[in-house]
Design an enzyme around this catalytic site. Structure first.
Site, short mmCIF file in Angstrom:
data_model
loop_
_atom_site.label_atom_id
_atom_site.label_comp_id
_atom_site.label_asym_id
_atom_site.label_seq_id
_atom_site.Cartn_x
_atom_site.Cartn_y
_atom_site.Cartn_z
N ARG A 185 -7.89 62.42 78.07
CA ARG A 185 -9.28 62.02 78.28
C ARG A 185 -10.30 63.09 77.89
NH1 ARG A 185 -9.17 58.99 84.17
NH2 ARG A 185 -7.50 57.52 83.73
N ASP A 237 -16.34 58.20 96.63
CA ASP A 237 -17.58 57.47 96.30
C ASP A 237 -18.05 56.62 97.49
OD1 ASP A 237 -15.39 55.76 95.98
OD2 ASP A 237 -16.04 54.95 94.05
N1 UDP Z 1 -8.34 62.25 89.03
C1 UDP Z 1 -8.06 63.49 89.54
N2 UDP Z 1 -6.78 63.78 89.93
C2 UDP Z 1 -5.78 62.87 89.79
C3 UDP Z 1 -6.08 61.60 89.27
C4 UDP Z 1 -7.38 61.31 88.91
O1 UDP Z 1 -8.95 64.32 89.66
O2 UDP Z 1 -4.65 63.17 90.14
C5 UDP Z 1 -9.71 61.96 88.60
C6 UDP Z 1 -9.76 61.47 87.16
O3 UDP Z 1 -9.83 62.57 86.29
C7 UDP Z 1 -11.00 60.61 87.15
C8 UDP Z 1 -11.07 60.07 88.58
O4 UDP Z 1 -10.25 60.92 89.37
O5 UDP Z 1 -12.17 61.36 86.89
C9 UDP Z 1 -10.57 58.65 88.68
O6 UDP Z 1 -9.27 58.59 88.20
P1 UDP Z 1 -8.68 57.37 87.37
O7 UDP Z 1 -9.67 56.95 86.32
O8 UDP Z 1 -7.33 57.76 86.86
O9 UDP Z 1 -8.46 56.24 88.46
P2 UDP Z 1 -9.34 55.00 88.92
O10 UDP Z 1 -9.90 55.43 90.25
O11 UDP Z 1 -10.39 54.74 87.90
O12 UDP Z 1 -8.35 53.91 89.02
MN MN Z 2 -10.84 55.29 85.97
#
Ligand code: UDP
Ligand code: MN
Length: 278
Positions: A29, A194
């Protein structure tokens, strides 16, 4: 007194853009962001990660912050990063705190023009909720102080779409959220970062979320965003290819070279960029 137009005449330099990332995504990413929109906000964007990477530190001119939070998707560790993002914003002295995930594309000029409509000296929480109704949470008797209510209803901005908080509002959150206290609130209500942000703003500081539909997360169907409106949007996102593919529909590079569509989006918005075809 400050002239209203002077207040609103904010520029990119008044914004602290924070991006939550992780070592898991530093080779997938992060490079896409560094190649595209980061180039338009190099001095204003900071990455909050969980590792030290000298190459990325060089590429960002020292804008990678190792939060020392764990590299996991667990609530506690994501809250830990958000907490560090917020504390860095307070130290930055900037007028706006805008958070994004590392699967967001930020349309930098549009972010600036939208923030110009709001006064940073007033309390603003700008973002897009993931559902069209407030979240209702129930706090177990064992998990709340004696005088606390059993249920709370509130709106929150989806972190995965990005959100912005004015300095004035961020200041009011200081007693509950600064210096790592944000993590305790997350743990107290046992909800993601959030959601916790929304809880603090609506129930502790007593301000409301202002819906700004130009923020987008992959909880929406990205392909439904019309190309003619791309310039008006603040953020975009994607998911896949490992999970269900959810990407914007934009002409440009081959999908094998640009599976997230962010390189094509960047060239659509900024056709004169060096890597764009001409
Ligand atoms: N993230 C993180 N550590 C992790 C997994 C995710 O800091 O082990 C961060 C990731 O870089 C992103 C955010 O958390 O900025 C949301 O992660 P992701 O998009 O994978 O998951 P979502 O919540 O969108 O399903
Ligand atoms: Mn995401």
């Amino acid at each position: 007194t400050i002239d209203d137009s002077a207040v609103r005449n904010i520029t990119l330099d008044d914004i602290f853009i924070s991006v939550k990332t992780s070592k898991h995504y530093q080779d997938t990413r992060l490079p896409i962001i560094l190649k595209t929109w980061f180039q338009l906000a190099k001095d204003q964007t900071w990455f909050f990660t969980d590792t030290d990477n000298p190459q990325h530190q060089r590429q960002t001119n020292g804008h990678m912050v190792n939060t020392n939070c764990s590299d996991s998707h667990q609530r506690k560790h994501l809250c830990c990063k958000t907490s560090v993002e917020y504390d860095h914003f307070l130290d930055s002295g900037k007028k706006w705190f805008c958070h994004f995930d590392d699967d967001n594309y930020v349309n930098v000029p549009r972010l600036v023009t939208i923030l110009q409509k709001y006064n940073h000296q007033q309390d603003w929480y700008l973002g897009r909720p993931s559902v069209n109704k407030p979240l209702k949470i129930f706090v177990k008797p064992t998990e709340r102080p004696a005088k606390m209510r059993t249920s709370f209803s509130f709106w929150f901005a989806t972190g995965g779409a990005g959100f912005c908080i004015s300095r004035s509002l961020a200041f009011k959150m200081l007693p509950v959220a600064s210096g790592g206290r944000f993590i305790s609130v997350c743990e107290g209500i046992r909800l993601p970062d959030d959601v916790t942000m929304g809880f603090i703003i609506e129930h502790v500081v007593k301000n409301n979320l202002t819906l700004v539909p130009e923020f987008h997360s992959h909880l929406e169907q990205m392909k439904l965003l019309p190309l003619e409106t791309f310039r008006d949007q603040i953020s975009f996102s994607y998911s896949g290819p490992k999970e269900n593919i959810n990407v914007i529909n934009v002409p440009g590079f081959d999908t094998r070279y640009d599976p997230t569509r962010f390189l094509s989006l960047h060239c659509f918005l900024f056709p004169h960029f060096k890597f764009c075809p001409r």
